[in-house]
Design an enzyme around this catalytic site. Structure first.
Site, PDB file in Angstrom:
ATOM      1  N   GLY A 142      18.088 -51.620  37.421  1.00 33.53           N
ATOM      2  CA  GLY A 142      18.442 -52.454  38.581  1.00 33.53           C
ATOM      3  C   GLY A 142      18.809 -53.842  38.104  1.00 33.53           C
ATOM      4  N   PRO A 143      19.498 -54.615  38.922  1.00 33.03           N
ATOM      5  CG  PRO A 143      20.266 -55.676  40.862  1.00 33.03           C
ATOM      6  CD  PRO A 143      19.836 -54.342  40.335  1.00 33.03           C
ATOM      7  CB  SER A 144      18.659 -59.893  36.105  1.00 36.55           C
ATOM      8  OG  SER A 144      17.706 -60.838  35.741  1.00 36.55           O
ATOM      9  N   GLY A 145      16.157 -59.536  38.442  1.00 34.32           N
ATOM     10  CA  GLY A 145      15.532 -60.219  39.572  1.00 34.32           C
ATOM     11  C   GLY A 145      15.269 -59.326  40.766  1.00 34.32           C
ATOM     12  CE  LYS A 148      15.273 -54.361  35.711  1.00 38.75           C
ATOM     13  NZ  LYS A 148      15.835 -55.544  36.315  1.00 38.75           N
ATOM     14  N   GLY A 149      10.256 -55.135  37.215  1.00 41.49           N
ATOM     15  CA  GLY A 149       9.005 -55.441  36.522  1.00 41.49           C
ATOM     16  C   GLY A 149       7.817 -55.474  37.466  1.00 41.49           C
ATOM     17  NE  ARG A 175      12.768 -63.651  31.589  1.00 38.69           N
ATOM     18  CZ  ARG A 175      13.081 -62.519  32.217  1.00 38.69           C
ATOM     19  NH1 ARG A 175      12.123 -61.710  32.657  1.00 38.69           N
ATOM     20  NH2 ARG A 175      14.330 -62.175  32.398  1.00 38.69           N
ATOM     21  NE  ARG A 268      12.739 -63.514  36.474  1.00 37.49           N
ATOM     22  CZ  ARG A 268      13.419 -62.442  36.065  1.00 37.49           C
ATOM     23  NH1 ARG A 268      12.997 -61.217  36.371  1.00 37.49           N
ATOM     24  NH2 ARG A 268      14.553 -62.585  35.369  1.00 37.49           N
ATOM     25  NE  ARG A 279      19.349 -62.885  32.570  1.00 36.09           N
ATOM     26  CZ  ARG A 279      18.368 -62.105  32.110  1.00 36.09           C
ATOM     27  NH1 ARG A 279      17.642 -61.408  32.956  1.00 36.09           N
ATOM     28  NH2 ARG A 279      18.121 -61.994  30.822  1.00 36.09           N
TER      29      ARG A 279
HETATM   30  N1  LIG Z   1      19.765 -50.590  27.645  1.00 40.33           N
HETATM   31  C1  LIG Z   1      18.589 -51.242  27.690  1.00 40.33           C
HETATM   32  N2  LIG Z   1      18.398 -52.209  28.626  1.00 40.33           N
HETATM   33  C2  LIG Z   1      17.204 -52.834  28.622  1.00 40.33           C
HETATM   34  C3  LIG Z   1      16.174 -52.529  27.707  1.00 40.33           C
HETATM   35  N3  LIG Z   1      15.092 -53.337  27.989  1.00 40.33           N
HETATM   36  C4  LIG Z   1      15.450 -54.095  29.059  1.00 40.33           C
HETATM   37  N4  LIG Z   1      16.717 -53.791  29.430  1.00 40.33           N
HETATM   38  C5  LIG Z   1      17.504 -54.324  30.554  1.00 40.33           C
HETATM   39  O1  LIG Z   1      18.007 -55.580  30.218  1.00 40.33           O
HETATM   40  C6  LIG Z   1      18.182 -56.343  31.406  1.00 40.33           C
HETATM   41  C7  LIG Z   1      17.594 -57.713  31.186  1.00 40.33           C
HETATM   42  O2  LIG Z   1      16.198 -57.565  31.004  1.00 40.33           O
HETATM   43  P1  LIG Z   1      15.339 -58.913  31.027  1.00 40.33           P
HETATM   44  O3  LIG Z   1      15.979 -59.885  30.104  1.00 40.33           O
HETATM   45  O4  LIG Z   1      13.899 -58.558  30.791  1.00 40.33           O
HETATM   46  O5  LIG Z   1      15.589 -59.480  32.475  1.00 40.33           O
HETATM   47  P2  LIG Z   1      15.140 -58.954  33.917  1.00 40.33           P
HETATM   48  O6  LIG Z   1      15.984 -57.780  34.294  1.00 40.33           O
HETATM   49  O7  LIG Z   1      15.423 -60.123  34.761  1.00 40.33           O
HETATM   50  O8  LIG Z   1      13.696 -58.582  33.826  1.00 40.33           O
HETATM   51  C8  LIG Z   1      17.468 -55.570  32.516  1.00 40.33           C
HETATM   52  O9  LIG Z   1      18.457 -54.883  33.284  1.00 40.33           O
HETATM   53  C9  LIG Z   1      16.650 -54.556  31.780  1.00 40.33           C
HETATM   54  O10 LIG Z   1      16.503 -53.320  32.510  1.00 40.33           O
HETATM   55  C10 LIG Z   1      16.431 -51.507  26.731  1.00 40.33           C
HETATM   56  O11 LIG Z   1      15.592 -51.155  25.893  1.00 40.33           O
HETATM   57  N5  LIG Z   1      17.636 -50.905  26.763  1.00 40.33           N
HETATM   58  N1  LIG Z   2      10.339 -57.226  47.599  1.00 43.47           N
HETATM   59  C1  LIG Z   2      10.298 -58.462  47.093  1.00 43.47           C
HETATM   60  N2  LIG Z   2      10.401 -59.520  47.948  1.00 43.47           N
HETATM   61  C2  LIG Z   2      10.357 -60.782  47.472  1.00 43.47           C
HETATM   62  N3  LIG Z   2      10.214 -61.116  46.154  1.00 43.47           N
HETATM   63  C3  LIG Z   2      10.116 -60.099  45.283  1.00 43.47           C
HETATM   64  C4  LIG Z   2      10.156 -58.734  45.691  1.00 43.47           C
HETATM   65  N4  LIG Z   2      10.030 -57.946  44.563  1.00 43.47           N
HETATM   66  C5  LIG Z   2       9.927 -58.787  43.503  1.00 43.47           C
HETATM   67  N5  LIG Z   2       9.948 -60.072  43.931  1.00 43.47           N
HETATM   68  C6  LIG Z   2       9.914 -61.300  43.113  1.00 43.47           C
HETATM   69  O1  LIG Z   2      11.229 -61.406  42.560  1.00 43.47           O
HETATM   70  C7  LIG Z   2      11.170 -61.927  41.210  1.00 43.47           C
HETATM   71  C8  LIG Z   2      11.850 -60.925  40.261  1.00 43.47           C
HETATM   72  O2  LIG Z   2      11.034 -59.779  40.144  1.00 43.47           O
HETATM   73  P1  LIG Z   2      10.986 -59.009  38.746  1.00 43.47           P
HETATM   74  O3  LIG Z   2       9.988 -57.926  38.907  1.00 43.47           O
HETATM   75  O4  LIG Z   2      10.781 -60.007  37.661  1.00 43.47           O
HETATM   76  O5  LIG Z   2      12.471 -58.428  38.675  1.00 43.47           O
HETATM   77  P2  LIG Z   2      13.182 -57.654  37.457  1.00 43.47           P
HETATM   78  O6  LIG Z   2      12.097 -57.164  36.572  1.00 43.47           O
HETATM   79  O7  LIG Z   2      13.955 -56.592  38.140  1.00 43.47           O
HETATM   80  O8  LIG Z   2      14.062 -58.674  36.813  1.00 43.47           O
HETATM   81  C9  LIG Z   2       9.695 -62.112  40.885  1.00 43.47           C
HETATM   82  O9  LIG Z   2       9.351 -63.484  41.093  1.00 43.47           O
HETATM   83  C10 LIG Z   2       8.984 -61.224  41.907  1.00 43.47           C
HETATM   84  O10 LIG Z   2       7.716 -61.727  42.238  1.00 43.47           O
END
Ligand SMILES: Nc1nc2c(ncn2[C@@H]2O[C@H](COP(=O)(O)OP(=O)(O)O)[C@@H](O)[C@H]2O)c(=O)[nH]1
Ligand SMILES: Nc1ncnc2c1ncn2[C@@H]1O[C@H](COP(=O)(O)OP(=O)(O)O)[C@@H](O)[C@H]1O
Length: 402
Positions: A142-145, A148-149, A175, A268, A279
């Protein structure tokens, strides 16, 4: 419980057929696959074999040392080798621990053929045999933010013994709260590029200007802990995993709107303005891919977090309506050092000498390899094991090792 195998103990195949003969003090075997002979084993080192692999090409009379992918078995006191389907050799390790005795050396599977093309060399790949059908790994993209995490952390917190996170490698800087080896393996680009070239990665991609990748070791480490593997990877990575033999469930998380996504990413507070812009630009394409690529089995909208989490648990059969189908990883088989091996159709018969009960007594372990699944770069699943307690006066009972 599966049907116990029907066969007659007295028509076991002669133990000397292909692959069973143990050479050089029982630490090496040779197995013919087409016009190649795979010699498996290695120099004796403290009476243990290092399980090396050499290939003898009959057509050229040449020896080839292949690139060996995957985590190989530990040095052992010898092994038996049995050719299966002309594309993999089952290795039964002598005197190993219960859950470490069945391995597969893949010599011509889809994965090996792919890696041969990528690496341009002769390739073999190890895959550890595990019993039963463990739960499929879960790929979340899924897109950043988007959250997922957050969702993954909720799963890991509620079901700590069930899920394990595949720790990716990345060239991105950590981070504030991120720990090396926990959130990511933060790595120099040159190191990661070399490991990719050496075939150590299941998949890798350039995402938002950084390199990310999932090492084979990261996935195996979770499998070895008996947990279900969760991968947080981008759409490119999901596409690679889908094309590999790692049989997984693919879930894409969508934001309720681009406005919400931007608000979350900014709130975030982990990216610079330039990174936020990059992003967000990538997000639109990723969401389009998530919805239309056909890679993903499920698409979840993360609007209300609790609701999305409940929907995720429902997808994974964890919403309480069905008994949680988490099977504790079944125990291995207790193989004594002295055993002989035979094959009848899809049944591998292991005759275990039990000297303490006198030579006349024999226990028989039967491996049913008719429903194997998965394979390198992951584990080989679906192994069914039966034990037959047989003494000199005939069969004493067949039971499936649960
Ligand atoms: N292809 C691939 N993508 C990854 C991997 N680990 C993280 N990502 C992706 O890289 C993107 C950026 O991750 P991150 O820098 O942690 O930012 P976030 O998505 O905002 O949590 C996200 O879409 C992740 O799903 C990996 O091992 N392989
Ligand atoms: N359903 C939601 N509504 C509002 N904020 C959310 C929701 N899900 C996640 N967040 C917040 O959005 C930010 C991004 O979430 P994160 O899990 O880091 O996304 P990703 O891992 O996809 O980049 C975090 O600050 C998180 O607390």
């Amino acid at each position: 419980m599966g049907e116990a195998p029907v066969f007659f103990v007295d028509n076991l195949q002669d133990e000397l057929s292909n692959g069973f003969v143990l050479k050089s003090k029982g630490l090496e075997t040779s197995t013919d696959v087409g016009d190649r002979t795979f010699v498996i084993g290695g120099a004796n080192n403290d009476s243990a074999s290092s399980i090396g692999v050499q290939i003898y090409e009959k057509s050229t009379g040449k020896w080839v040392i292949p690139t060996v992918l995957g985590t190989k078995p530990k040095p052992c006191k010898g092994h038996s080798a049995i050719l299966l389907n002309e594309d993999r050799i089952m290795i039964i390790i002598r005197g190993s621990t219960q859950d470490d005795c069945i391995w597969f050396l893949e010599v011509d599977t889809k994965y090996v053929k792919e890696q041969k093309k990528v690496l341009g060399t002769e390739v073999v790949a190890w895959s550890k045999g595990v019993r039963g059908d463990a739960e499929k790994p879960i790929v979340i993209s899924g897109p950043s933010g988007v959250g997922k995490g957050t969702l993954i952390n909720m799963l890991m917190k509620e079901f700590p013994s069930m899920f394990g996170f595949s720790v990716s490698h990345t060239t991105r800087a950590p981070r504030n709260m991120e720990k090396n080896g926990v959130h990511y393996h933060f790595t120099e680009r040159s190191v990661m590029e070399k490991d990719i070239k050496d075939g150590k990665f299941l998949e890798f991609a350039s995402v938002h200007g950084n390199l990310y990748g999932t090492s084979l070791e990261a996935v195996e480490a979770v499998a070895d802990s008996g947990k279900r593997c969760i991968l947080d990877i981008d759409v490119q990575g999901a596409r690679s995993v889908k094309a590999s033999s790692l049989d997984a469930i693919f879930i894409f998380i969508c934001p309720p709107s681009m406005k919400d996504l931007e608000e979350r990413l900014r709130a975030r507070g982990t990216e610079t303005e330039e990174q936020v812009q990059k992003r967000l630009r990538n997000a639109e394409a990723e969401i389009e891919q998530g919805k239309s690529s056909g890679i993903f089995d499920h698409i979840l909208y993360n609007d209300n977090l609790e609701e999305c989490y409940e929907n995720l648990k429902k997808l994974l059969g964890l919403d309480g309506s069905a008994p949680t189908n988490h099977k504790s990883s079944p125990k291995g088989i207790d193989l004594p050092l002295n055993h002989s091996v035979s094959k009848i159709d899809n049944k591998i018969l292991i005759n275990c000498e039990t000297p303490e009960l006198g030579n006349a007594s024999k226990n028989l372990i039967v491996l049913d390899v008719s429903s194997l699944k998965g394979g390198a770069p992951g584990r080989t699943r679906g192994l069914n094991v039966y034990a037959i307690d047989s003494f000199s006066d005939g069969l004493n009972g067949i039971h499936k090792l649960s």
